[in-house]
Design a protein around this motif. Structure first.
Motif, PDB file in Angstrom:
ATOM      1  N   ALA A  34     -21.519 118.381  51.892  1.00  0.00           N
ATOM      2  CA  ALA A  34     -20.574 117.586  51.109  1.00  0.00           C
ATOM      3  C   ALA A  34     -21.189 116.250  50.703  1.00  0.00           C
ATOM      4  O   ALA A  34     -21.060 115.810  49.552  1.00  0.00           O
ATOM      5  CB  ALA A  34     -19.284 117.361  51.906  1.00  0.00           C
ATOM      6  N   ALA A  35     -21.884 115.592  51.652  1.00  0.00           N
ATOM      7  CA  ALA A  35     -22.535 114.317  51.341  1.00  0.00           C
ATOM      8  C   ALA A  35     -23.679 114.523  50.356  1.00  0.00           C
ATOM      9  O   ALA A  35     -23.853 113.750  49.402  1.00  0.00           O
ATOM     10  CB  ALA A  35     -23.045 113.661  52.620  1.00  0.00           C
ATOM     11  N   ALA A  36     -24.472 115.577  50.571  1.00  0.00           N
ATOM     12  CA  ALA A  36     -25.621 115.832  49.710  1.00  0.00           C
ATOM     13  C   ALA A  36     -25.194 116.101  48.271  1.00  0.00           C
ATOM     14  O   ALA A  36     -25.857 115.651  47.326  1.00  0.00           O
ATOM     15  CB  ALA A  36     -26.431 117.010  50.245  1.00  0.00           C
ATOM     16  N   VAL A  37     -24.106 116.831  48.084  1.00  0.00           N
ATOM     17  CA  VAL A  37     -23.612 117.085  46.733  1.00  0.00           C
ATOM     18  C   VAL A  37     -23.280 115.759  46.044  1.00  0.00           C
ATOM     19  O   VAL A  37     -23.607 115.550  44.866  1.00  0.00           O
ATOM     20  CB  VAL A  37     -22.388 118.013  46.764  1.00  0.00           C
ATOM     21  N   ARG A  38     -22.649 114.839  46.772  1.00  0.00           N
ATOM     22  CA  ARG A  38     -22.347 113.534  46.193  1.00  0.00           C
ATOM     23  C   ARG A  38     -23.621 112.795  45.804  1.00  0.00           C
ATOM     24  O   ARG A  38     -23.688 112.171  44.739  1.00  0.00           O
ATOM     25  CB  ARG A  38     -21.542 112.693  47.180  1.00  0.00           C
ATOM     26  N   PHE A  39     -24.649 112.860  46.661  1.00  0.00           N
ATOM     27  CA  PHE A  39     -25.891 112.146  46.379  1.00  0.00           C
ATOM     28  C   PHE A  39     -26.608 112.749  45.163  1.00  0.00           C
ATOM     29  O   PHE A  39     -27.125 112.022  44.306  1.00  0.00           O
ATOM     30  CB  PHE A  39     -26.816 112.173  47.599  1.00  0.00           C
ATOM     31  N   ILE A  40     -26.640 114.073  45.090  1.00  0.00           N
ATOM     32  CA  ILE A  40     -27.277 114.727  43.947  1.00  0.00           C
ATOM     33  C   ILE A  40     -26.525 114.402  42.666  1.00  0.00           C
ATOM     34  O   ILE A  40     -27.126 114.078  41.628  1.00  0.00           O
ATOM     35  CB  ILE A  40     -27.352 116.255  44.168  1.00  0.00           C
ATOM     36  N   GLN A  41     -25.208 114.448  42.731  1.00  0.00           N
ATOM     37  CA  GLN A  41     -24.407 114.124  41.555  1.00  0.00           C
ATOM     38  C   GLN A  41     -24.521 112.648  41.167  1.00  0.00           C
ATOM     39  O   GLN A  41     -24.260 112.283  40.018  1.00  0.00           O
ATOM     40  CB  GLN A  41     -22.944 114.502  41.795  1.00  0.00           C
ATOM     41  N   SER A  42     -24.939 111.816  42.107  1.00  0.00           N
ATOM     42  CA  SER A  42     -25.141 110.391  41.831  1.00  0.00           C
ATOM     43  C   SER A  42     -26.511 110.101  41.235  1.00  0.00           C
ATOM     44  O   SER A  42     -26.771 108.974  40.811  1.00  0.00           O
ATOM     45  CB  SER A  42     -24.959 109.577  43.117  1.00  0.00           C
ATOM     46  N   GLY A  43     -27.409 111.102  41.234  1.00  0.00           N
ATOM     47  CA  GLY A  43     -28.710 110.915  40.614  1.00  0.00           C
ATOM     48  C   GLY A  43     -29.909 111.181  41.496  1.00  0.00           C
ATOM     49  O   GLY A  43     -31.051 111.068  41.032  1.00  0.00           O
ATOM     50  N   ALA A  71     -32.092 110.224  48.498  1.00  0.00           N
ATOM     51  CA  ALA A  71     -30.959 109.542  49.125  1.00  0.00           C
ATOM     52  C   ALA A  71     -30.909 109.860  50.614  1.00  0.00           C
ATOM     53  O   ALA A  71     -31.060 111.008  51.026  1.00  0.00           O
ATOM     54  CB  ALA A  71     -29.647 109.963  48.454  1.00  0.00           C
ATOM     55  N   ASP A  72     -30.688 108.829  51.404  1.00  0.00           N
ATOM     56  CA  ASP A  72     -30.644 108.920  52.857  1.00  0.00           C
ATOM     57  C   ASP A  72     -29.261 109.354  53.346  1.00  0.00           C
ATOM     58  O   ASP A  72     -28.246 108.820  52.894  1.00  0.00           O
ATOM     59  CB  ASP A  72     -30.928 107.528  53.444  1.00  0.00           C
ATOM     60  N   PHE A  73     -29.228 110.294  54.284  1.00  0.00           N
ATOM     61  CA  PHE A  73     -27.977 110.558  54.990  1.00  0.00           C
ATOM     62  C   PHE A  73     -27.707 109.398  55.941  1.00  0.00           C
ATOM     63  O   PHE A  73     -28.525 109.120  56.827  1.00  0.00           O
ATOM     64  CB  PHE A  73     -28.071 111.835  55.826  1.00  0.00           C
ATOM     65  N   PRO A  74     -26.574 108.716  55.827  1.00  0.00           N
ATOM     66  CA  PRO A  74     -26.261 107.688  56.822  1.00  0.00           C
ATOM     67  C   PRO A  74     -25.825 108.322  58.138  1.00  0.00           C
ATOM     68  O   PRO A  74     -25.526 109.523  58.209  1.00  0.00           O
ATOM     69  CB  PRO A  74     -25.123 106.897  56.171  1.00  0.00           C
ATOM     70  N   PHE A  75     -25.779 107.515  59.159  1.00  0.00           N
ATOM     71  CA  PHE A  75     -25.465 107.960  60.522  1.00  0.00           C
ATOM     72  C   PHE A  75     -24.179 108.784  60.552  1.00  0.00           C
ATOM     73  O   PHE A  75     -23.139 108.366  60.048  1.00  0.00           O
ATOM     74  CB  PHE A  75     -25.324 106.738  61.430  1.00  0.00           C
ATOM     75  N   GLY A  76     -24.268 109.983  61.149  1.00  0.00           N
ATOM     76  CA  GLY A  76     -23.100 110.825  61.343  1.00  0.00           C
ATOM     77  C   GLY A  76     -22.724 111.704  60.173  1.00  0.00           C
ATOM     78  O   GLY A  76     -21.911 112.625  60.324  1.00  0.00           O
ATOM     79  N   SER A  77     -23.317 111.475  59.002  1.00  0.00           N
ATOM     80  CA  SER A  77     -22.905 112.229  57.816  1.00  0.00           C
ATOM     81  C   SER A  77     -23.540 113.614  57.749  1.00  0.00           C
ATOM     82  O   SER A  77     -23.146 114.436  56.913  1.00  0.00           O
ATOM     83  CB  SER A  77     -23.236 111.444  56.548  1.00  0.00           C
ATOM     84  N   ASP A  78     -24.534 113.881  58.602  1.00  0.00           N
ATOM     85  CA  ASP A  78     -25.172 115.198  58.637  1.00  0.00           C
ATOM     86  C   ASP A  78     -24.988 115.855  59.999  1.00  0.00           C
ATOM     87  O   ASP A  78     -25.833 116.605  60.465  1.00  0.00           O
ATOM     88  CB  ASP A  78     -26.661 115.083  58.284  1.00  0.00           C
ATOM     89  N   ALA A  79     -23.838 115.601  60.618  1.00  0.00           N
ATOM     90  CA  ALA A  79     -23.580 116.133  61.956  1.00  0.00           C
ATOM     91  C   ALA A  79     -23.370 117.638  61.948  1.00  0.00           C
ATOM     92  O   ALA A  79     -23.670 118.325  62.929  1.00  0.00           O
ATOM     93  CB  ALA A  79     -22.365 115.443  62.572  1.00  0.00           C
TER      94      ALA A  79
END
Length: 270
Positions: free
Chosen positions: A103-112, A88-96
């Motif tokens: 927080a974003a990565a946890v959502r992506f991992i939990q999404s599959g 899963a790609d981090f969208p712009f600004g989400s890995d600042a």
């Protein structure tokens, strides 16, 4: 298929494939139906890329894509693909910051997803370390990084000047040292990508970076020759024309990556 692992791809299998000289095949996908076709026709890795902003949502760039969008499409892809490793790609600004990225990565991992991808080096090295220390595998992305389109003034080949090439070589080693397990090289002269790949301790995936990378990735819509309203870069090839069907196109791409016939000189940068 004999060349596709019967069990799901895992992160350690990427290094194993490289050690065995087996090219890695990656494509983007954003929904369950296409993900299933990719999974059944030789694709090892599926990238839920922020490219969805341009090829699915009709945006002018990847910049407006949100964490919610990536998480949603990751869930869709995860329902369709059983064997391919999902990134899963981090969208712009989400890995600042490390905390935002986590927080974003946890959502992506939990999404599959099994891995997350971020663009750049510099302060991103601390973010890579932060994530890897918290058991989140990371794919780095260097060269032409689409989220830097405003600073770069467009989608331009990177690393043609000596100083820029030296910086790319340095950054490639740095992201690996920080803990990245995979590296995408985009829009890089083929000779430079070959040098980086030879020196890299982790597998490299090329897109517009020549045939000497450890694998290749394309945007699915480009591989199928679909008109998304955006200019097609030099490295794009329409595999549907020779594959005869969506499944045939994906299989033709996978075979061409593995036998080294794609990309050829016509689909790479000097």
């Amino acid at each position: 298929m004999s060349d596709t692992p019967q069990k799901p791809w895992t992160v350690p299998m990427l290094a194993q494939a490289r050690a065995e000289g087996r090219k890695l095949v990656m494509l983007t996908s954003y929904d369950a139906s296409f993900a299933r076709v990719l999974d059944d026709n030789g694709v090892d890795l599926i990238l839920i890329g922020d490219s969805l902003g341009m090829v699915v949502m009709g945006m002018a760039s990847t910049l407006p894509v949100t964490v919610d969008a990536i998480a949603y499409h990751t869930r869709c892809v995860a329902r369709g693909a059983r064997h391919a490793l999902k990134i899963a790609d981090f969208p712009f600004g989400s890995d600042a910051t490390p905390e935002q990225a986590h927080a974003a990565a946890v959502r992506f991992i939990q999404s599959g997803a099994a891995m997350v991808k971020l663009e750049g080096a510099g302060y991103k090295l601390d973010i890579i370390r932060f994530l890897v220390e918290r058991e989140i595998p990371v794919c780095a992305h260097l060269g032409l990084t689409p989220q830097s389109v405003l600073r770069m003034g467009g989608f331009k080949v990177q690393g043609r000047e000596d100083a820029a090439a030296a910086k790319l070589r340095e950054d490639a080693l740095a992201v690996a040292e920080a803990g990245a397990a995979l590296l995408v090289l985009e829009g890089v002269p083929a000779a430079l990508a070959a040098q980086i790949t030879a020196a890299s301790p982790i597998p490299t995936i090329g897109i517009g970076a020549g045939a000497d990378c450890d694998g290749q990735v394309l945007v699915l819509h480009d591989l199928l020759g679909l008109d998304t309203g955006h200019r097609k870069p030099k490295f794009v090839k329409d595999f549907l024309a020779e594959g005869g069907s969506v499944a045939g196109a994906i299989r033709a791409y996978a075979d061409a990556v593995r036998d080294g016939s794609f990309p050829d000189a016509d689909h790479a940068y000097a």
